[in-house]
Design a protein around this motif. Structure first.
Motif, PDB file in Angstrom:
ATOM      1  N   UNK A   3      39.578  26.674  32.075  1.00 39.03           N
ATOM      2  CA  UNK A   3      40.157  25.973  33.234  1.00 39.03           C
ATOM      3  C   UNK A   3      41.313  25.092  32.772  1.00 39.03           C
ATOM      4  N   UNK A   4      42.451  25.702  32.542  1.00 39.81           N
ATOM      5  CA  UNK A   4      43.623  24.931  32.134  1.00 39.81           C
ATOM      6  C   UNK A   4      44.198  24.181  33.334  1.00 39.81           C
ATOM      7  N   UNK A   5      45.169  23.327  33.064  1.00 43.07           N
ATOM      8  CA  UNK A   5      45.804  22.567  34.145  1.00 43.07           C
ATOM      9  C   UNK A   5      46.793  23.422  34.938  1.00 43.07           C
ATOM     10  N   UNK A   6      47.133  24.574  34.427  1.00 41.39           N
ATOM     11  CA  UNK A   6      48.088  25.447  35.107  1.00 41.39           C
ATOM     12  C   UNK A   6      47.372  26.284  36.167  1.00 41.39           C
ATOM     13  N   UNK A  55      44.053  29.289  41.713  1.00 42.65           N
ATOM     14  CA  UNK A  55      42.928  28.829  40.902  1.00 42.65           C
ATOM     15  C   UNK A  55      43.416  28.562  39.483  1.00 42.65           C
ATOM     16  N   UNK A  56      42.629  27.809  38.732  1.00 47.36           N
ATOM     17  CA  UNK A  56      43.032  27.452  37.374  1.00 47.36           C
ATOM     18  C   UNK A  56      43.173  28.694  36.504  1.00 47.36           C
ATOM     19  N   UNK A  64      43.400  37.965  39.295  1.00 53.04           N
ATOM     20  CA  UNK A  64      44.454  38.961  39.548  1.00 53.04           C
ATOM     21  C   UNK A  64      45.065  39.506  38.263  1.00 53.04           C
ATOM     22  N   UNK A  65      44.683  38.949  37.116  1.00 57.90           N
ATOM     23  CA  UNK A  65      45.149  39.384  35.791  1.00 57.90           C
ATOM     24  C   UNK A  65      46.634  39.113  35.552  1.00 57.90           C
ATOM     25  N   UNK A  66      47.197  38.202  36.336  1.00 53.18           N
ATOM     26  CA  UNK A  66      48.567  37.781  36.071  1.00 53.18           C
ATOM     27  C   UNK A  66      48.631  36.969  34.790  1.00 53.18           C
ATOM     28  N   UNK A  67      49.822  36.918  34.185  1.00 50.89           N
ATOM     29  CA  UNK A  67      50.007  36.219  32.913  1.00 50.89           C
ATOM     30  C   UNK A  67      51.189  35.264  33.006  1.00 50.89           C
ATOM     31  N   UNK A  68      51.045  34.101  32.384  1.00 52.09           N
ATOM     32  CA  UNK A  68      52.152  33.144  32.338  1.00 52.09           C
ATOM     33  C   UNK A  68      52.536  32.895  30.885  1.00 52.09           C
ATOM     34  N   UNK A 116      55.244  29.952  43.174  1.00 48.60           N
ATOM     35  CA  UNK A 116      55.452  28.636  42.574  1.00 48.60           C
ATOM     36  C   UNK A 116      55.107  28.663  41.088  1.00 48.60           C
ATOM     37  N   UNK A 117      55.852  27.899  40.327  1.00 46.25           N
ATOM     38  CA  UNK A 117      55.593  27.787  38.892  1.00 46.25           C
ATOM     39  C   UNK A 117      54.198  27.208  38.668  1.00 46.25           C
ATOM     40  N   UNK A 118      53.401  27.810  37.784  1.00 46.08           N
ATOM     41  CA  UNK A 118      52.061  27.287  37.497  1.00 46.08           C
ATOM     42  C   UNK A 118      52.060  25.875  36.924  1.00 46.08           C
ATOM     43  N   UNK A 119      53.216  25.422  36.430  1.00 49.69           N
ATOM     44  CA  UNK A 119      53.285  24.101  35.799  1.00 49.69           C
ATOM     45  C   UNK A 119      53.816  23.042  36.763  1.00 49.69           C
TER      46      UNK A 119
END
Length: 223
Positions: free
Chosen positions: A41-44, A51-52, A72-76, A119-122
């Motif tokens: 559970x990261x902050x991103x 979801x985290x 969804x298996x997306x990657x950042x 939106x940017x995860x950060x």
């Protein structure tokens, strides 16, 4: 002839899609790296699922930490991390297979997919939609400050793109663009210097317009 890794059926040349079982085959790739979840559970936050994101560690060129959505298996990726993964996951490529590049892009995504800005995860600011590399067929979501979001499956597409020589084409495209920009800059400076009213040098005079016209002819000869 290569065989499908799922059903062992023969694969046609210059394709990675099995017409028998429908599985895409990552031919000749060194492989997608195994990963370990180091933070569930990261902050991103996932821009698709809200979801985290997990923070996972990939054994690629040392320890590479990226964020992954378990739903969804997306990657950042932070800036530069995609390039690190591509370099470590794909064997060195020296040729371009244009037919394979076309086949890779042919059946990847629906033609009339809905355009959606994420939106940017950060920082939660809307990201830009950008094509990653020449003829990759992959539209990424990019935050200039924090990194790049890939939808589920897009990293496989980029791995296939690089293996087919797409990165070589992209580098050639960038080099050609830089060369053209340098040439245009030189021409502009040359015209600025010589497109002037008539100037006198001792007893002789030089027509600036004439010199500029001659220069234009020379430029066209060597373009």
């Amino acid at each position: 002839m290569a065989n499908c890794t799922s059903c062992s059926a023969p694969l046609p040349a210059n394709t990675q899609y099995c017409s028998y079982c429908g599985v895409r085959n990552d031919i000749d790739l060194l492989g997608k790296h195994d990963y370990q979840v180091i933070d569930s559970t990261s902050e991103r936050v996932c821009p698709e699922c809200a979801q985290s994101l997990q923070t996972i560690s990939l054994d690629a060129a040392g320890s590479l930490h990226i964020e992954r959505c378990a739903n969804c298996y997306g990657l950042f990726f932070d800036p530069g991390e995609i390039e690190t993964l591509l370099d470590s996951a794909v064997a060195p490529v020296v040729t371009v297979n244009l037919e394979l590049l076309s086949n890779i892009n042919q059946d990847r995504y629906p033609q009339n997919a809905t355009v959606k800005y994420l939106k940017c995860p950060v920082c939660q600011v809307l990201m830009n939609r950008v094509i990653y590399g020449y003829r990759s067929g992959v539209i990424i979501d990019q935050c200039r400050s924090h990194g790049i979001w890939l939808d589920g499956g897009q990293i496989s597409h980029l791995l296939e793109w690089k293996k087919a020589g797409g990165q070589i084409l992209n580098q050639q495209k960038i080099a050609a663009k830089q060369e053209k920009a340098s040439s245009e800059q030189f021409k502009k400076a040359f015209r600025k210097d010589y497109s002037r009213p008539q100037q006198s040098y001792g007893e002789q005079s030089v027509d600036g317009d004439l010199v500029a016209s001659v220069a234009e002819v020379i430029f066209k000869i060597f373009e």
